[in-house]
Write an enzyme that holds these catalytic residues in place. Sequence first.
Site, PDB file in Angstrom:
ATOM      1  N   GLN A   1       0.806  -1.220   0.000  1.00 35.69           N
ATOM      2  CA  GLN A   1       0.000   0.000   0.000  1.00 35.69           C
ATOM      3  C   GLN A   1       0.841   1.273   0.000  1.00 35.69           C
ATOM      4  OE1 GLN A   1      -2.830  -0.409   3.191  1.00 35.69           O
ATOM      5  NE2 GLN A   1      -3.967  -2.023   2.146  1.00 35.69           N
TER       6      GLN A   1
ATOM      7  N   ASP B   1      -4.043 -11.242   3.331  1.00 34.86           N
ATOM      8  CA  ASP B   1      -5.310 -11.056   4.034  1.00 34.86           C
ATOM      9  C   ASP B   1      -6.141 -12.331   4.130  1.00 34.86           C
ATOM     10  OD1 ASP B   1      -4.793  -8.438   4.621  1.00 34.86           O
ATOM     11  OD2 ASP B   1      -6.023  -7.603   3.017  1.00 34.86           O
TER      12      ASP B   1
END
Length: 343
Positions: free
Chosen positions: A88, A230
């Site tokens: 990110q 995730d």
Amino acid sequence: ASPEPIYLGNNGTATRFLTSVAALGNAVFTIDGDTRMHERPIGPLIKALRGWGVDIRSVSDTDCPPLQINSHGIYGGQTILPEGKSSQYLSSLLLVAPYATHPALLQVEGEVYSKPYVAMTLAVMADFGIRVECTQDFKSFSIPQGRYQGRTYQIEGDASNASYFWAAAAITGGCVTVSNVPVLSLQGDIGLVPLLARMGCEVTQSGNGISVSRHDRLEGITVDMGNMPDVVPTLAVVAAFAHGKTVISNIAHLRVKECDRLHAVVTELGKMGAQVEELSDSMIIHGDGGENLRGTVIETYKDHRMAMSFAVAGLRVPGVYISGERCVAKSFPDFWERFALLS
């Protein structure tokens, strides 16, 4: 100016993306979060933004939030993103780079984690009119100046959140179809589906979605999940119901998620009676088909993915209670209502 800090709780995605967006402004911004957010590193993003002329600092000098940004826009030119534990940082920089006052160049040091998310960022930028030149290994980027162009855009379903429903089919031996998640999705977490197939599930395309079912027993696998962190908790829970050893490697970056997710998964599976080993960057689950798993109170550590992953275990094991279940609101506010439809 921003008179009050922008408070983002324990939302790492918003913190990383809004930090770069705030740098485009012309004011003093403070970006803050909760106690856990104050422990989550953002130093690589700080250093890269400084290379583009941004006046930004960690208020506590820890390379973690809170951050203060004395914004006067982004100059551009060349900068370096040091190695970090999140893709990110890179996506955040790419998304704002077209608005720099000079053409932006970006070099990335070390390993690039979660590469599918970088590819997805570049694809979305291209869809809105900004085409980035980059090397195949995502280590060097040239971002042109420009403006995003508005358009009608179809958004896929969230593969990360779909994972719990596919896992439910794997664990219970049922069949679950999730629509609006195409087989050729760029989302990294779509990679869970072929892993479930390797473990013994049947996967079929159903219209614009994917169906997962299971008729034979689950078998353990060895897998590098560096590109889909995730869904590690999801696969780990499924692995506890498989037969044999499952090794999940290259997941050290789980330790800087909403909680130390690697340690948390190992701990909570252990409370259920699973035989699990924790290593610095991997975990090993010794599955016995779920025969010796037992109900317990699951601590979520205020982590939405912990809550949703272990809810799946409760479909097979009586007496699983999720503590702090409302943390799912971060990414899936109506999860429990949707989950109830599986019964």
